[in-house]
Design a protein around this motif. Sequence first.
Motif, PDB file in Angstrom:
ATOM      1  N   ALA A  38       0.842  -1.206   0.000  1.00 15.04           N
ATOM      2  CA  ALA A  38       0.000   0.000   0.000  1.00 15.04           C
ATOM      3  C   ALA A  38       0.876   1.254   0.000  1.00 15.04           C
ATOM      4  N   TYR A  39       1.946   1.233   0.816  1.00 11.97           N
ATOM      5  CA  TYR A  39       2.837   2.398   0.863  1.00 11.97           C
ATOM      6  C   TYR A  39       3.562   2.565  -0.460  1.00 11.97           C
ATOM      7  N   ARG A  40       3.996   1.453  -1.032  1.00 11.46           N
ATOM      8  CA  ARG A  40       4.707   1.517  -2.299  1.00 11.46           C
ATOM      9  C   ARG A  40       3.814   2.146  -3.382  1.00 11.46           C
ATOM     10  N   MET A  41       2.556   1.710  -3.409  1.00  6.28           N
ATOM     11  CA  MET A  41       1.649   2.234  -4.433  1.00  6.28           C
ATOM     12  C   MET A  41       1.365   3.716  -4.211  1.00  6.28           C
ATOM     13  N   ALA A  42       1.182   4.106  -2.947  1.00  4.53           N
ATOM     14  CA  ALA A  42       0.910   5.512  -2.644  1.00  4.53           C
ATOM     15  C   ALA A  42       2.110   6.373  -3.045  1.00  4.53           C
ATOM     16  N   ILE A  43       3.315   5.871  -2.755  1.00  5.60           N
ATOM     17  CA  ILE A  43       4.528   6.619  -3.118  1.00  5.60           C
ATOM     18  C   ILE A  43       4.601   6.770  -4.642  1.00  5.60           C
ATOM     19  N   GLY A  44       4.287   5.697  -5.340  1.00  8.43           N
ATOM     20  CA  GLY A  44       4.288   5.728  -6.808  1.00  8.43           C
ATOM     21  C   GLY A  44       3.370   6.822  -7.338  1.00  8.43           C
ATOM     22  N   THR A  45       2.207   6.911  -6.727  1.00  9.85           N
ATOM     23  CA  THR A  45       1.256   7.942  -7.150  1.00  9.85           C
ATOM     24  C   THR A  45       1.794   9.347  -6.876  1.00  9.85           C
ATOM     25  N   LEU A  46       2.337   9.528  -5.658  1.00 13.78           N
ATOM     26  CA  LEU A  46       2.837  10.869  -5.294  1.00 13.78           C
ATOM     27  C   LEU A  46       3.983  11.298  -6.198  1.00 13.78           C
ATOM     28  N   LYS A  47       4.807  10.325  -6.606  1.00 17.81           N
ATOM     29  CA  LYS A  47       5.935  10.663  -7.478  1.00 17.81           C
ATOM     30  C   LYS A  47       5.449  11.226  -8.816  1.00 17.81           C
ATOM     31  N   LYS A  48       4.264  10.802  -9.208  1.00 19.40           N
ATOM     32  CA  LYS A  48       3.736  11.272 -10.491  1.00 19.40           C
ATOM     33  C   LYS A  48       2.868  12.524 -10.336  1.00 19.40           C
ATOM     34  N   THR A  49       2.739  12.979  -9.083  1.00 19.02           N
ATOM     35  CA  THR A  49       1.853  14.123  -8.839  1.00 19.02           C
ATOM     36  C   THR A  49       2.661  15.415  -8.873  1.00 19.02           C
ATOM     37  N   THR A  50       2.164  16.392  -9.595  1.00 21.64           N
ATOM     38  CA  THR A  50       2.972  17.600  -9.784  1.00 21.64           C
ATOM     39  C   THR A  50       2.572  18.735  -8.846  1.00 21.64           C
ATOM     40  N   ASN A  51       1.408  18.595  -8.191  1.00 17.68           N
ATOM     41  CA  ASN A  51       1.042  19.645  -7.237  1.00 17.68           C
ATOM     42  C   ASN A  51       1.217  19.134  -5.817  1.00 17.68           C
ATOM     43  N   LYS A  52       1.401  20.037  -4.883  1.00 14.74           N
ATOM     44  CA  LYS A  52       1.616  19.643  -3.491  1.00 14.74           C
ATOM     45  C   LYS A  52       0.303  19.174  -2.862  1.00 14.74           C
ATOM     46  N   ILE A  53       0.333  17.976  -2.296  1.00 19.19           N
ATOM     47  CA  ILE A  53      -0.843  17.426  -1.639  1.00 19.19           C
ATOM     48  C   ILE A  53      -0.762  17.757  -0.154  1.00 19.19           C
ATOM     49  N   ARG A  54      -1.771  18.484   0.348  1.00 17.28           N
ATOM     50  CA  ARG A  54      -1.713  18.964   1.726  1.00 17.28           C
ATOM     51  C   ARG A  54      -2.725  18.309   2.652  1.00 17.28           C
ATOM     52  N   THR A  55      -3.846  17.877   2.117  1.00 17.52           N
ATOM     53  CA  THR A  55      -4.884  17.352   3.003  1.00 17.52           C
ATOM     54  C   THR A  55      -5.219  15.903   2.656  1.00 17.52           C
ATOM     55  N   ALA A  56      -5.842  15.225   3.620  1.00 22.10           N
ATOM     56  CA  ALA A  56      -6.244  13.836   3.413  1.00 22.10           C
ATOM     57  C   ALA A  56      -7.249  13.754   2.265  1.00 22.10           C
ATOM     58  N   ASP A  57      -8.121  14.741   2.188  1.00 21.74           N
ATOM     59  CA  ASP A  57      -9.120  14.733   1.120  1.00 21.74           C
ATOM     60  C   ASP A  57      -8.463  14.785  -0.255  1.00 21.74           C
ATOM     61  N   GLU A  58      -7.493  15.686  -0.389  1.00 22.89           N
ATOM     62  CA  GLU A  58      -6.772  15.775  -1.665  1.00 22.89           C
ATOM     63  C   GLU A  58      -6.083  14.457  -1.980  1.00 22.89           C
ATOM     64  N   ALA A  59      -5.465  13.869  -0.962  1.00 21.01           N
ATOM     65  CA  ALA A  59      -4.717  12.625  -1.176  1.00 21.01           C
ATOM     66  C   ALA A  59      -5.653  11.491  -1.590  1.00 21.01           C
ATOM     67  N   GLU A  60      -6.815  11.459  -0.966  1.00 18.71           N
ATOM     68  CA  GLU A  60      -7.744  10.359  -1.248  1.00 18.71           C
ATOM     69  C   GLU A  60      -8.330  10.435  -2.654  1.00 18.71           C
ATOM     70  N   GLU A  61      -8.303  11.632  -3.213  1.00 26.50           N
ATOM     71  CA  GLU A  61      -8.778  11.795  -4.593  1.00 26.50           C
ATOM     72  C   GLU A  61      -7.858  11.072  -5.576  1.00 26.50           C
ATOM     73  N   LEU A  62      -6.591  10.920  -5.180  1.00 29.01           N
ATOM     74  CA  LEU A  62      -5.593  10.350  -6.093  1.00 29.01           C
ATOM     75  C   LEU A  62      -5.758   8.833  -6.200  1.00 29.01           C
ATOM     76  N   PRO A  63      -5.338   8.259  -7.336  1.00 31.69           N
ATOM     77  CA  PRO A  63      -5.438   6.808  -7.466  1.00 31.69           C
ATOM     78  C   PRO A  63      -4.520   6.083  -6.478  1.00 31.69           C
ATOM     79  N   LYS A  64      -4.953   4.924  -6.020  1.00 34.11           N
ATOM     80  CA  LYS A  64      -4.136   4.028  -5.189  1.00 34.11           C
ATOM     81  C   LYS A  64      -3.701   4.618  -3.853  1.00 34.11           C
ATOM     82  N   ILE A  65      -4.457   5.594  -3.359  1.00 30.80           N
ATOM     83  CA  ILE A  65      -4.194   6.089  -2.006  1.00 30.80           C
ATOM     84  C   ILE A  65      -5.476   5.953  -1.202  1.00 30.80           C
ATOM     85  N   GLY A  66      -5.430   5.115  -0.186  1.00 30.59           N
ATOM     86  CA  GLY A  66      -6.609   4.864   0.647  1.00 30.59           C
ATOM     87  C   GLY A  66      -6.692   5.850   1.798  1.00 30.59           C
ATOM     88  N   LYS A  67      -7.770   5.700   2.563  1.00 35.41           N
ATOM     89  CA  LYS A  67      -8.052   6.639   3.649  1.00 35.41           C
ATOM     90  C   LYS A  67      -6.907   6.726   4.652  1.00 35.41           C
TER      91      LYS A  67
END
Length: 338
Positions: A38-67
């Motif tokens: 789960a951590y590996r997948m979340a990291i993979g997603t963040l690496k491809k994200t170009t804007n800064k993710i600040r909140t849980a809500d923003e993070a949960e919108e992204l693919p492969k990141i759970g609550k």
Amino acid sequence: TGGTGETTSSNPNVRTIEILQEMGDFYEQVKDQWRTRAYRMAIGTLKKTTNKIRTADEAEELPKIGKRIADKIEEIVRTDGLRRLEFAKQDPTDRVLQKFLKIYGVGPSQGLKWAQQGHKTLEDLKANVHLTPNQKIGIAHYNDFDTRIPREEVTALGDIVKKAAAIIDPDVELTIGGSYRRGAATSGDIDFLITKPSTTTTLDLLTFLDDLVRHLTDTGFLVAALAVPRGESSSKWHGACVLPGNPVWRRIDFLLVPASEMGAALLYFTGDDIFNRSMRFLAGTKGWRLNQRGLYRDVMRGPGREKLNEGVLIEGADEREIFRALGVPWRPPEQRIC
Ligand code: DCP
Ligand code: MG
Ligand code: MN
């Protein structure tokens, strides 16, 4: 960032990724394959994200990141750290911390905080920190709750409860689950499941639980109420009881279960937790979901695997039927030890 998958200094989430990486490495070390993945997948997603993710809500919108990881991401951004990671880095043999964590009503972050503040003993805590009423009981009866209950005593305590219950409502059925149902020689606590034929909601049992607790308190059997959710009526009650003539306080839990969910509840509350995990995993491989209320199919999930509905109930009332539906040969409780 480019499509290389590498974290570059231009990635605005570089600090978040770094800390998630440490957390993932920890889970890999302790061989927790699911969380590692789960951590590996979340990291993979963040690496491809170009804007800064600040909140849980923003993070949960992204693919492969759970609550759960989404919450961690927000915690990292807010505090530049992760409590869970600090906890993981602590020496697991740290005896002070281990002692604090065994106090009833004390969770990991509270225990860690006290240990970091330099408190060493239960006496220190009593003298120096603010304790909730439950934590006070947890400390006063630390040794009691730390002592396992011999099987015969669980039986005797259970009989007292069953006798009182039969007077209040003879149709109510009480089962001791947990380690006792698995046949264990000693138990950490007493886990009571309470149901009544043809009920479909715990509402039908709330008055019964009130009456039972009042009666058992009046007779001196129940000596403390612990996790009793305040306000609205709840389907669970946690507290402490004593066997007449025995000074040791024992932890006891009551859980109300409608008959329509009794099979799933029995399965869940019989454990052990590893066996439960393997049953839930098996359900997952079929695209189904198993929880303490039932076995469900056609659970609809969104792009981030978040649940969109509860699914269609396959079975909840009958424990054996749940095994059958999953294609698992019946295992008596004594054999559910992994
Ligand atoms: N359970 C679970 N996962 C958890 C906690 C509990 O699946 N994280 C289920 C399985 C347990 C049951 O609930 O068997 C009861 O929980 P207990 O903590 O009371 O555990 P046991 O009764 O198995 O052991 P003990 O003798 O220590 O009470
Ligand atoms: Mg138990
Ligand atoms: Mn329990």
